[in-house]
Design a protein around this motif. Structure first.
Motif, PDB file in Angstrom:
ATOM      1  N   UNK A   1      35.419  40.175  49.033  1.00 20.84           N
ATOM      2  CA  UNK A   1      34.874  40.524  47.717  1.00 20.84           C
ATOM      3  C   UNK A   1      35.908  40.218  46.639  1.00 20.84           C
ATOM      4  N   UNK A   2      35.468  39.672  45.535  1.00 17.17           N
ATOM      5  CA  UNK A   2      36.369  39.380  44.419  1.00 17.17           C
ATOM      6  C   UNK A   2      36.830  40.682  43.772  1.00 17.17           C
ATOM      7  N   UNK A   3      38.127  40.762  43.509  1.00 22.04           N
ATOM      8  CA  UNK A   3      38.687  41.907  42.799  1.00 22.04           C
ATOM      9  C   UNK A   3      38.628  41.568  41.306  1.00 22.04           C
ATOM     10  N   UNK A   4      37.976  42.425  40.533  1.00 25.66           N
ATOM     11  CA  UNK A   4      37.853  42.187  39.094  1.00 25.66           C
ATOM     12  C   UNK A   4      38.852  43.081  38.371  1.00 25.66           C
ATOM     13  N   UNK A   5      39.828  42.442  37.743  1.00 25.65           N
ATOM     14  CA  UNK A   5      40.847  43.148  36.964  1.00 25.65           C
ATOM     15  C   UNK A   5      40.282  43.246  35.550  1.00 25.65           C
ATOM     16  N   UNK A   6      39.717  44.395  35.226  1.00 24.01           N
ATOM     17  CA  UNK A   6      38.855  44.503  34.051  1.00 24.01           C
ATOM     18  C   UNK A   6      39.544  44.794  32.726  1.00 24.01           C
ATOM     19  N   UNK A   7      40.805  45.170  32.747  1.00 26.05           N
ATOM     20  CA  UNK A   7      41.509  45.467  31.495  1.00 26.05           C
ATOM     21  C   UNK A   7      42.531  44.373  31.216  1.00 26.05           C
ATOM     22  N   UNK A   8      42.283  43.603  30.178  1.00 23.70           N
ATOM     23  CA  UNK A   8      43.196  42.506  29.823  1.00 23.70           C
ATOM     24  C   UNK A   8      44.326  43.042  28.961  1.00 23.70           C
ATOM     25  N   UNK A   9      45.547  42.761  29.387  1.00 21.90           N
ATOM     26  CA  UNK A   9      46.734  43.102  28.609  1.00 21.90           C
ATOM     27  C   UNK A   9      47.132  41.896  27.754  1.00 21.90           C
ATOM     28  N   UNK A  10      47.047  40.698  28.342  1.00 20.11           N
ATOM     29  CA  UNK A  10      47.392  39.447  27.675  1.00 20.11           C
ATOM     30  C   UNK A  10      46.485  38.358  28.230  1.00 20.11           C
ATOM     31  N   UNK A  11      45.964  37.493  27.352  1.00 23.92           N
ATOM     32  CA  UNK A  11      45.092  36.410  27.816  1.00 23.92           C
ATOM     33  C   UNK A  11      45.204  35.228  26.850  1.00 23.92           C
ATOM     34  N   UNK A  12      46.391  34.603  26.828  1.00 25.36           N
ATOM     35  CA  UNK A  12      46.633  33.465  25.945  1.00 25.36           C
ATOM     36  C   UNK A  12      45.805  32.275  26.430  1.00 25.36           C
ATOM     37  N   UNK A  13      44.942  31.788  25.576  1.00 30.65           N
ATOM     38  CA  UNK A  13      44.069  30.683  25.933  1.00 30.65           C
ATOM     39  C   UNK A  13      42.704  31.156  26.417  1.00 30.65           C
ATOM     40  N   UNK A  14      42.573  32.445  26.707  1.00 32.26           N
ATOM     41  CA  UNK A  14      41.294  33.048  27.138  1.00 32.26           C
ATOM     42  C   UNK A  14      40.695  32.371  28.372  1.00 32.26           C
ATOM     43  N   UNK A  15      41.533  32.086  29.365  1.00 32.13           N
ATOM     44  CA  UNK A  15      41.053  31.404  30.568  1.00 32.13           C
ATOM     45  C   UNK A  15      40.779  32.360  31.728  1.00 32.13           C
ATOM     46  N   UNK A  16      41.152  33.634  31.580  1.00 32.80           N
ATOM     47  CA  UNK A  16      40.818  34.638  32.599  1.00 32.80           C
ATOM     48  C   UNK A  16      39.593  35.413  32.123  1.00 32.80           C
TER      49      UNK A  16
END
Length: 158
Positions: A41-56
């Motif tokens: 099962x895919x683990x979804x890390x739901x709280x973004x701390x940093x996402x430069x480029x918005x690729x996650x």
């Protein structure tokens, strides 16, 4: 003189904008919850701390590479008591490496981490999932205890 200064300021802003656009990095966590996942099962890390480029994508847990390159990924999984959590980094359906932990007895909080580097082609996908080893996999990511997290960054574009 003012015209030259204006041109210089504009050039610096453009260079800074270009470098920022080149940044590809993310760091996401599971902030405060305990849950189980079945095998693979895919683990979804739901709280973004940093996402430069918005690729996650924090809704499906998948990173999409914006360009060919060498990427580094690191993740930590946390669990509690005598439970098991074993995960793996998957890139375009190929397992790169894995890590996990099984608690020895109740009352303990433990975590396991792994760092890996790999080549990914543009539009390639990378994610963390539980292994095919028997489930369920128990996650415990709480305030004041080790948290489950996932980070990735472009090390070198090709």
């Amino acid at each position: 003189m003012e015209a030259s200064l204006s041109v210089l300021e504009s050039t610096v802003k453009n260079i800074s904008a270009d470098k920022k656009d080149d940044a590809v990095m993310f760091f996401a966590i599971i902030k405060s919850r305990a849950f189980t996942l079945d095998k693979e099962s895919t683990v979804v890390f739901d709280t973004i701390v940093l996402n430069e480029g918005s690729h996650y994508n924090n809704y499906d847990g998948v990173f999409v590479a914006p360009r060919n390159g060498i990427y580094m990924f690191s993740w930590t999984v946390s669990s509690a008591n005598a439970n098991r959590v074993i995960t793996e980094l998957v890139v375009d359906d190929e397992v790169i490496t894995s890590t996990g932990e099984k608690g020895a007895d109740s009352g303990n909080h433990m975590s396991a981490s792994m760092t890996a580097m790999c080549k990914i082609k543009k539009d390639g996908h990378a994610w963390i999932r539980t292994t095919g080893y028997s489930g369920p996999h128990y996650f415990n990511s709480q305030n004041d205890y080790p948290r489950t997290s996932f980070l990735g960054l472009l090390v070198r574009a090709e």
